[in-house]
Design an enzyme around this catalytic site. Sequence first.
Site, mmCIF file in Angstrom:
data_model
loop_
_atom_site.group_PDB
_atom_site.id
_atom_site.type_symbol
_atom_site.label_atom_id
_atom_site.label_comp_id
_atom_site.label_asym_id
_atom_site.label_seq_id
_atom_site.Cartn_x
_atom_site.Cartn_y
_atom_site.Cartn_z
ATOM 1 N N ASP A 31 0.827 -1.212 0.000
ATOM 2 C CA ASP A 31 0.000 0.000 0.000
ATOM 3 C C ASP A 31 0.866 1.269 0.000
ATOM 4 O O ASP A 31 1.996 1.257 0.488
ATOM 5 C CB ASP A 31 -0.922 -0.020 1.234
ATOM 6 C CG ASP A 31 -2.093 0.949 1.086
ATOM 7 O OD1 ASP A 31 -2.389 1.364 -0.050
ATOM 8 O OD2 ASP A 31 -2.712 1.282 2.120
ATOM 9 N N HIS A 48 2.260 3.677 -8.920
ATOM 10 C CA HIS A 48 2.098 2.236 -9.200
ATOM 11 C C HIS A 48 3.310 1.709 -9.972
ATOM 12 O O HIS A 48 3.796 0.619 -9.709
ATOM 13 C CB HIS A 48 0.810 1.988 -9.987
ATOM 14 C CG HIS A 48 -0.430 2.330 -9.227
ATOM 15 N ND1 HIS A 48 -0.633 1.926 -7.926
ATOM 16 C CD2 HIS A 48 -1.539 3.044 -9.568
ATOM 17 C CE1 HIS A 48 -1.810 2.374 -7.510
ATOM 18 N NE2 HIS A 48 -2.376 3.063 -8.474
ATOM 19 N N LEU A 142 10.620 -20.562 -4.900
ATOM 20 C CA LEU A 142 9.633 -19.693 -4.254
ATOM 21 C C LEU A 142 8.258 -19.797 -4.930
ATOM 22 O O LEU A 142 8.148 -19.684 -6.150
ATOM 23 C CB LEU A 142 10.122 -18.234 -4.351
ATOM 24 C CG LEU A 142 9.136 -17.151 -3.898
ATOM 25 C CD1 LEU A 142 8.949 -17.173 -2.385
ATOM 26 C CD2 LEU A 142 9.607 -15.769 -4.344
HETATM 27 C C1 IPE Z 1 -5.391 -2.779 -0.200
HETATM 28 O O1 IPE Z 1 -5.080 -1.427 -0.314
HETATM 29 C C2 IPE Z 1 -5.382 -3.439 -1.540
HETATM 30 C C3 IPE Z 1 -4.093 -3.571 -2.194
HETATM 31 C C4 IPE Z 1 -2.944 -3.262 -1.678
HETATM 32 C C5 IPE Z 1 -4.115 -4.133 -3.515
HETATM 33 P P1 IPE Z 1 -6.207 -0.312 -0.465
HETATM 34 O O2 IPE Z 1 -5.494 0.979 -0.635
HETATM 35 O O3 IPE Z 1 -7.180 -0.694 -1.521
HETATM 36 O O4 IPE Z 1 -6.940 -0.389 0.942
HETATM 37 P P2 IPE Z 1 -7.826 0.681 1.700
HETATM 38 O O5 IPE Z 1 -8.832 1.199 0.713
HETATM 39 O O6 IPE Z 1 -6.914 1.760 2.166
HETATM 40 O O7 IPE Z 1 -8.432 -0.071 2.826
HETATM 41 C C1 IPE Z 2 -1.588 0.306 -3.328
HETATM 42 O O1 IPE Z 2 -1.388 1.675 -3.354
HETATM 43 C C2 IPE Z 2 -1.821 -0.263 -4.697
HETATM 44 C C3 IPE Z 2 -3.198 -0.708 -4.950
HETATM 45 C C4 IPE Z 2 -4.168 -0.688 -4.082
HETATM 46 C C5 IPE Z 2 -3.489 -1.203 -6.271
HETATM 47 P P1 IPE Z 2 -2.600 2.697 -3.326
HETATM 48 O O2 IPE Z 2 -2.956 3.029 -4.725
HETATM 49 O O3 IPE Z 2 -3.701 2.190 -2.488
HETATM 50 O O4 IPE Z 2 -1.897 3.937 -2.638
HETATM 51 P P2 IPE Z 2 -2.536 4.927 -1.575
HETATM 52 O O5 IPE Z 2 -3.083 4.101 -0.442
HETATM 53 O O6 IPE Z 2 -3.602 5.692 -2.279
HETATM 54 O O7 IPE Z 2 -1.395 5.789 -1.148
HETATM 55 MG MG MG Z 3 -4.142 2.363 -0.523
#
Ligand code: IPE
Ligand code: IPE
Ligand code: MG
Length: 257
Positions: A31, A48, A142
């Site tokens: 995240d 990303h 792995l």
């Molecule tokens: C969880 O992160 C999903 C992934 C890392 C793919 P999110 O960014 O979607 O989670 P929330 O919305 O903060 O709970």
């Molecule tokens: C995690 O990073 C990747 C996915 C959920 C696909 P985020 O896109 O959720 O990044 P934040 O949480 O907005 O910083």
């Molecule tokens: Mg996120």
Amino acid sequence: MWQEKRYNSNNMIEKAIDKSRIPQHIAIIMDGNGRWASKRLLPRTMGHRAGMGALKTIVKACNELKVPYLTVFAFSTENWKRPVIEVDFLMRLLIEFLHKELTELHENNVRIHIFGDYGEIPMDCQIEIKEALHLTQNNSGLVFNIALNYGARQEIIEAVKQLSQRVTTQDIKPEDINEEVFSQLLYSGTMPDPDLLIRTAGEMRISNFMLWQIAYTEIVVCDTLWPDFTRADLIQAIKEYQSRDRRFGGLGQGSAD
Ligand code: IPE
Ligand code: IPE
Ligand code: MG
């Protein structure tokens, strides 16, 4: 090559962690990509892209550390709520990752699995995934699980549906349903439950990830945003894991009679 790099950073690993107690299964909620980009006044998609670099580093590190199973949360069933442009970018990025890294992953004996219903994602992405699954299916290194269009509640519901079907066809009796039977119907099948769950970017929540499998998993949340997460951060998380007293509802190692 991964092999050559392996021994360069061994000193650090040697000192920091007990190699005889490496977690058997590490799960990661990757995240913070969006926040990483926002901090740099970049579009979220650039976060990303940077996150893919971190993923590459961490897969290599897990392979070198001889972690048997790694599961990463790449796209949740709830992430479809995001703007189409971001969702599309994430799908393209996955294709790019598999396309660029597949040969090296295969050479390094990594076996790829997908957790989640990838039948719902774009066809060209599905083709890339099928190739990756096929190419690496007999590898013995792995096990690299990519959770894609994955949601734990959905996974559990699917398992319940399958069980109900088997009860209806008298393939199994309700009294024979137990944790083992149920677990095997999840994407993780017979894999061990994660020992360690890492969540980057500081949120103290699970966000619908592996709800069944993490019943007794040690959770490490770090503030580092996923694109900044390094091999040293992984080692730090393993070190933290190794300092925990896992009790599984019993009495800890340090407890008196
Ligand atoms: C969880 O992160 C999903 C992934 C890392 C793919 P999110 O960014 O979607 O989670 P929330 O919305 O903060 O709970
Ligand atoms: C995690 O990073 C990747 C996915 C959920 C696909 P985020 O896109 O959720 O990044 P934040 O949480 O907005 O910083
Ligand atoms: Mg996120």
